[in-house]
Design an enzyme around this catalytic site. Structure first.
Site, PDB file in Angstrom:
ATOM      1  N   GLU A 241       0.857  -1.193   0.000  1.00  0.00           N
ATOM      2  CA  GLU A 241       0.000   0.000   0.000  1.00  0.00           C
ATOM      3  C   GLU A 241       0.891   1.239   0.000  1.00  0.00           C
ATOM      4  OE1 GLU A 241      -3.682   1.933   2.589  1.00  0.00           O
ATOM      5  OE2 GLU A 241      -2.144   0.727   3.571  1.00  0.00           O
TER       6      GLU A 241
ATOM      7  N   HIS B 238      -5.512   6.261  -1.540  1.00  0.00           N
ATOM      8  CA  HIS B 238      -4.694   7.392  -1.099  1.00  0.00           C
ATOM      9  C   HIS B 238      -4.511   8.343  -2.275  1.00  0.00           C
ATOM     10  CE1 HIS B 238      -3.689   6.102   2.993  1.00  0.00           C
ATOM     11  NE2 HIS B 238      -3.813   4.884   2.500  1.00  0.00           N
TER      12      HIS B 238
ATOM     13  N   HIS C 160     -10.153   1.156   0.732  1.00  0.00           N
ATOM     14  CA  HIS C 160     -10.911   1.721   1.863  1.00  0.00           C
ATOM     15  C   HIS C 160     -11.735   2.961   1.486  1.00  0.00           C
ATOM     16  CE1 HIS C 160      -7.197   4.032   2.358  1.00  0.00           C
ATOM     17  NE2 HIS C 160      -6.592   3.089   3.041  1.00  0.00           N
TER      18      HIS C 160
ATOM     19  N   ARG D 224     -20.448  19.548  -6.424  1.00  0.00           N
ATOM     20  CA  ARG D 224     -19.846  20.112  -7.641  1.00  0.00           C
ATOM     21  C   ARG D 224     -18.518  19.451  -7.990  1.00  0.00           C
ATOM     22  NH1 ARG D 224     -21.741  25.111  -5.285  1.00  0.00           N
ATOM     23  NH2 ARG D 224     -23.531  25.900  -6.475  1.00  0.00           N
TER      24      ARG D 224
ATOM     25  N   ASP E 234     -15.721  -0.416  11.017  1.00  0.00           N
ATOM     26  CA  ASP E 234     -15.581  -0.391  12.479  1.00  0.00           C
ATOM     27  C   ASP E 234     -16.341   0.753  13.137  1.00  0.00           C
ATOM     28  OD1 ASP E 234     -13.989   1.692  11.633  1.00  0.00           O
ATOM     29  OD2 ASP E 234     -12.213   1.096  12.758  1.00  0.00           O
TER      30      ASP E 234
ATOM     31  N   ASP F 272      -8.228  -3.777   7.851  1.00  0.00           N
ATOM     32  CA  ASP F 272      -7.272  -2.671   7.967  1.00  0.00           C
ATOM     33  C   ASP F 272      -6.662  -2.682   9.365  1.00  0.00           C
ATOM     34  OD1 ASP F 272      -6.089  -0.471   6.476  1.00  0.00           O
ATOM     35  OD2 ASP F 272      -7.084   0.900   7.858  1.00  0.00           O
TER      36      ASP F 272
ATOM     37  N   GLY G 285      -5.509   2.602  11.925  1.00  0.00           N
ATOM     38  CA  GLY G 285      -5.885   1.222  11.661  1.00  0.00           C
ATOM     39  C   GLY G 285      -6.954   0.781  12.633  1.00  0.00           C
TER      40      GLY G 285
END
Length: 362
Positions: free
Chosen positions: A126, A191, A212, A223, A244, A269, A296
């Site tokens: 990641e 990300h 995620h 917009r 969670d 995660d 996390g």
């Protein structure tokens, strides 16, 4: 070896079967039949039998974060945690870090996958090819925009080990994304600060998954619909979500579910407490923080299932699919189906009436 187990409710991944038994031979499902049709009594009868769960994003367990402890021991602790939490398969993940750390994690996973009866899918990398503006708890000093040589170097070293890479599509060129995918690696958009058009273009060009939902991505605004809007509107792209109640509000999960249907799946995660390394995760209640930022979860896949059903009001069978069948579709491994069908590997767990695990996968 033959085993017969039965349940008041058995979920195949598509259908609920009442008072059925599963006949298992050599760790494969031979048949699923009504209990009354059996000539011999089942060894066990449970409240629920369901497909074992699958976690595509988890970082460590037992006080050993993989990026800090890239070892067989850390991966065994992680596997034990996943199995106890209802998952038959797990994809250990390393967040944005130095090349040395990422390569050490590759080495550890490669070694662990040679161990008999391991349940490790492969390594999820990641970052570090992400957008600094949406880095979340990821460290800025390790983030960069890669060239072909840098991508090739990582993929060659991680050949046969890296199974998923989360990257920002506005940072990594489409030809490099295609190159990564040509190696059999799942590319997940995350990300990312991509606008709606950029994200949609990336999905149309072949990125199949996003990381995620809502977290660390350009939001849905009236917009500027952003990556969240692109995910909602796209007909095929899948996306993980962390259920969670901290990463995402349960009502927001309900909204996403209505928009995405079968394209939405759960991940934990999950991290673990650590005082060393660049990500000093600290448990705060039932979530983790790094340097004061949500970093996390403390979820297992079973608690994902429970929260999806009990707090996001998702029908139980669909909550199970979000934790088993749909992750299996994303990772596309021949021996991982997320279903209970004759001829398939017998990856199953048993639950009691409170949805607690009473029989983990062997």
């Amino acid at each position: 070896m033959k085993q017969i187990v039965a349940a008041e409710k058995l979920f195949t991944g598509t259908d609920w079967l009442l008072n059925h038994a599963m006949v298992v031979e050599e760790n494969h499902i031979h048949s699923i039949v009504p209990i009354v049709s059996l000539n011999e009594k089942p060894a066990y009868q449970y409240s629920y039998i369901i497909p074992a769960l699958i976690d595509l994003q988890i970082y460590g367990a037992g006080g050993q974060l993989l990026s800090v402890f890239p070892t067989m021991e850390a991966l065994q602790l992680l596997q034990d945690y996943c199995i106890k939490g209802g998952a038959a398969w797990f994809q250990p993940t390393v967040a944005t870090n130095s090349h040395e750390v990422i390569y050490a994690c590759i080495n550890a996973v490669r070694q662990f996958q040679q161990k008999p009866n391991n349940r490790c899918i492969g390594l999820h990398v990641e970052g570090p090819w992400i957008n600094r503006e949406k880095r979340g708890a990821h460290l800025s000093e390790y983030i960069y925009q890669p060239n072909k040589e840098q991508v090739t170097s990582l993929l060659e070293y991680g050949k046969g080990v890296i199974t998923m890479i989360t990257l920002a599509p506005e940072i990594v060129s489409s030809d490099l994304v295609e190159f990564i995918q040509s190696k059999g690696i799942v590319v997940s958009a995350g990300h990312s600060n991509a606008d709606y058009a950029t994200a949609t273009k990336a999905f149309n060009e072949g990125i199949t998954t996003a990381t995620h939902l809502y977290n660390a991505m350009s939001p849905l605004q009236h917009r500027a619909p952003g990556m969240v809007g692109a995910i909602f509107n796209h007909p095929t792209v899948n996306c993980s979500i962390v259920p969670d109640g901290y990463h995402v509000d349960f009502e927001a999960i309900q909204i996403a579910k209505k928009q995405m249907g079968e394209r939405l799946f759960a991940i934990t995660d999950a991290v673990t407490e650590t005082q060393t390394g660049p990500y000093p995760h600290q448990l705060n209640g039932d979530k983790y923080e790094a340097n004061g930022i949500l970093s996390g979860s403390a979820l297992t896949m079973l608690t994902c299932l429970q929260k999806l059903h009990l707090h996001a009001n998702i029908e139980l069978g669909e909550a199970i699919r979000m934790c088993s069948l749909y992750p299996a579709r994303v990772i596309q491994k021949e021996n991982i189906s997320g279903m209970l069908k004759p001829g398939q590997k017998a990856d199953w767990i048993a639950l009691d009436v409170d949805l607690s695990c009473v029989k983990a996968v062997e």
